[in-house]
Design a protein around this motif. Structure first.
Motif, PDB file in Angstrom:
ATOM      1  N   ARG A  22       0.839  -1.219   0.000  1.00 40.57           N
ATOM      2  CA  ARG A  22       0.000   0.000   0.000  1.00 40.57           C
ATOM      3  C   ARG A  22       0.866   1.258   0.000  1.00 40.57           C
ATOM      4  O   ARG A  22       0.575   2.217  -0.711  1.00 40.57           O
ATOM      5  N   ARG A  23       1.945   1.259   0.792  1.00 41.87           N
ATOM      6  CA  ARG A  23       2.833   2.424   0.832  1.00 41.87           C
ATOM      7  C   ARG A  23       3.493   2.648  -0.523  1.00 41.87           C
ATOM      8  O   ARG A  23       3.614   3.773  -0.985  1.00 41.87           O
ATOM      9  N   LEU A  24       3.928   1.561  -1.165  1.00 42.91           N
ATOM     10  CA  LEU A  24       4.566   1.679  -2.476  1.00 42.91           C
ATOM     11  C   LEU A  24       3.580   2.163  -3.527  1.00 42.91           C
ATOM     12  O   LEU A  24       3.919   3.007  -4.354  1.00 42.91           O
ATOM     13  N   ARG A  25       2.354   1.651  -3.487  1.00 41.98           N
ATOM     14  CA  ARG A  25       1.344   2.115  -4.459  1.00 41.98           C
ATOM     15  C   ARG A  25       1.035   3.589  -4.261  1.00 41.98           C
ATOM     16  O   ARG A  25       0.871   4.327  -5.222  1.00 41.98           O
ATOM     17  N   ALA A  26       0.960   4.027  -3.006  1.00 43.36           N
ATOM     18  CA  ALA A  26       0.665   5.435  -2.729  1.00 43.36           C
ATOM     19  C   ALA A  26       1.787   6.346  -3.218  1.00 43.36           C
ATOM     20  O   ALA A  26       1.530   7.486  -3.608  1.00 43.36           O
ATOM     21  N   ALA A  27       3.020   5.853  -3.214  1.00 41.27           N
ATOM     22  CA  ALA A  27       4.171   6.662  -3.637  1.00 41.27           C
ATOM     23  C   ALA A  27       4.315   6.702  -5.147  1.00 41.27           C
ATOM     24  O   ALA A  27       5.114   7.473  -5.670  1.00 41.27           O
ATOM     25  N   SER A  28       3.543   5.915  -5.854  1.00 41.09           N
ATOM     26  CA  SER A  28       3.751   5.696  -7.275  1.00 41.09           C
ATOM     27  C   SER A  28       2.832   6.520  -8.156  1.00 41.09           C
ATOM     28  O   SER A  28       1.716   6.865  -7.786  1.00 41.09           O
ATOM     29  N   ALA A  29       3.308   6.768  -9.368  1.00 40.05           N
ATOM     30  CA  ALA A  29       2.483   7.437 -10.371  1.00 40.05           C
ATOM     31  C   ALA A  29       1.334   6.533 -10.811  1.00 40.05           C
ATOM     32  O   ALA A  29       0.390   6.989 -11.432  1.00 40.05           O
ATOM     33  N   GLY A 106       6.292   4.955 -12.376  1.00 37.93           N
ATOM     34  CA  GLY A 106       5.826   4.363 -11.119  1.00 37.93           C
ATOM     35  C   GLY A 106       6.944   3.617 -10.417  1.00 37.93           C
ATOM     36  O   GLY A 106       7.131   3.732  -9.195  1.00 37.93           O
ATOM     37  N   ARG A 107       7.717   2.855 -11.187  1.00 36.81           N
ATOM     38  CA  ARG A 107       8.844   2.105 -10.625  1.00 36.81           C
ATOM     39  C   ARG A 107       9.861   3.070 -10.011  1.00 36.81           C
ATOM     40  O   ARG A 107      10.369   2.837  -8.912  1.00 36.81           O
ATOM     41  N   ALA A 108      10.159   4.152 -10.709  1.00 32.50           N
ATOM     42  CA  ALA A 108      11.132   5.133 -10.195  1.00 32.50           C
ATOM     43  C   ALA A 108      10.623   5.771  -8.904  1.00 32.50           C
ATOM     44  O   ALA A 108      11.395   5.960  -7.951  1.00 32.50           O
ATOM     45  N   ALA A 109       9.340   6.078  -8.855  1.00 32.51           N
ATOM     46  CA  ALA A 109       8.769   6.701  -7.655  1.00 32.51           C
ATOM     47  C   ALA A 109       8.809   5.731  -6.470  1.00 32.51           C
ATOM     48  O   ALA A 109       9.162   6.120  -5.352  1.00 32.51           O
ATOM     49  N   ARG A 110       8.443   4.483  -6.713  1.00 29.19           N
ATOM     50  CA  ARG A 110       8.456   3.487  -5.629  1.00 29.19           C
ATOM     51  C   ARG A 110       9.884   3.260  -5.124  1.00 29.19           C
ATOM     52  O   ARG A 110      10.131   3.228  -3.920  1.00 29.19           O
ATOM     53  N   ARG A 111      10.813   3.097  -6.056  1.00 27.64           N
ATOM     54  CA  ARG A 111      12.213   2.873  -5.695  1.00 27.64           C
ATOM     55  C   ARG A 111      12.733   4.071  -4.910  1.00 27.64           C
ATOM     56  O   ARG A 111      13.437   3.893  -3.912  1.00 27.64           O
ATOM     57  N   GLY A 112      12.412   5.280  -5.350  1.00 28.28           N
ATOM     58  CA  GLY A 112      12.868   6.482  -4.651  1.00 28.28           C
ATOM     59  C   GLY A 112      12.326   6.559  -3.241  1.00 28.28           C
ATOM     60  O   GLY A 112      13.070   6.851  -2.289  1.00 28.28           O
ATOM     61  N   TRP A 113      11.024   6.285  -3.085  1.00 25.56           N
ATOM     62  CA  TRP A 113      10.433   6.341  -1.749  1.00 25.56           C
ATOM     63  C   TRP A 113      11.075   5.309  -0.841  1.00 25.56           C
ATOM     64  O   TRP A 113      11.464   5.603   0.295  1.00 25.56           O
ATOM     65  N   LEU A 114      11.230   4.076  -1.340  1.00 23.86           N
ATOM     66  CA  LEU A 114      11.759   3.003  -0.505  1.00 23.86           C
ATOM     67  C   LEU A 114      13.229   3.246  -0.150  1.00 23.86           C
ATOM     68  O   LEU A 114      13.635   3.063   1.006  1.00 23.86           O
TER      69      LEU A 114
END
Length: 175
Positions: A22-29, A106-114
């Motif tokens: 859920r956190r990764l989806r929220a951080a993603s485009a 989306g992948r870049a946003a998730r990777r960046g957040w994590l």
């Protein structure tokens, strides 16, 4: 490890993986896509063009559900249909350029957040411990999907379930 500890670990891991998802989806485009839509797009990216039936089998859903998912993605311009190369009755779906771009951002946003969360919340030793756990998690993810109720399901408990190789009264081996 005692069975009760394994069950507790499985419960906690299930909860944490869901929360992390859920956190990764929220951080993603891709946050505006459903998890099913994201999964289908990821499958098309990795496996290439596929029919509705093949996607439904791969995602463990009914073809009717897959048709609805694909229709929503097609309406947004994220997937496109084309005639099947050898069977004129079928169509294959593939990602469009917009779909590929959305997955990449989306992948870049998730990777960046994590990565940022790991830097902020984990010590170098904890980061190494997490990295060391990745092969174990990968083995779990790649294990076959059980056909029946999950092993350890309390609705199907019996004294024999503590030994996964012991048959119950019906002769079934617990998963």
């Amino acid at each position: 490890m005692p069975r009760a500890d394994r069950i507790r670990t499985a419960d906690e891991l299930t909860t944490l993986v869901a929360q992390l998802g859920r956190r990764l989806r929220a951080a993603s485009a891709e946050a505006e896509l459903t998890p099913s839509q994201q999964s289908v797009m990821g499958r098309l990216e990795h496996a290439g063009p596929a029919t509705t039936a093949a996607l439904a089998r791969g995602e463990l859903v009914r073809p009717q559900s897959m048709r609805m998912t694909l229709a929503a993605l097609e309406e947004r311009g994220l997937v496109a249909r084309a005639p099947h190369a050898t069977d004129g009755r079928q169509v294959v779906f593939s990602l469009t350029a917009a779909g590929t771009a959305l997955l990449g951002s989306g992948r870049a946003a998730r990777r960046g957040w994590l990565a940022e969360a790991m830097d902020a919340r984990l010590t170098p030793d904890e980061h190494r411990a997490l990295a060391d756990a990745l092969p174990l998690l990968r083995r779990l993810v790649e294990s076959p999907h059980p056909a029946g109720p999950p092993y350890g399901d309390p609705r199907h408990s019996s004294p024999h379930h503590s030994n996964p190789h012991h048959s119950n009264r019906t002769g079934d081996v617990p998963r």
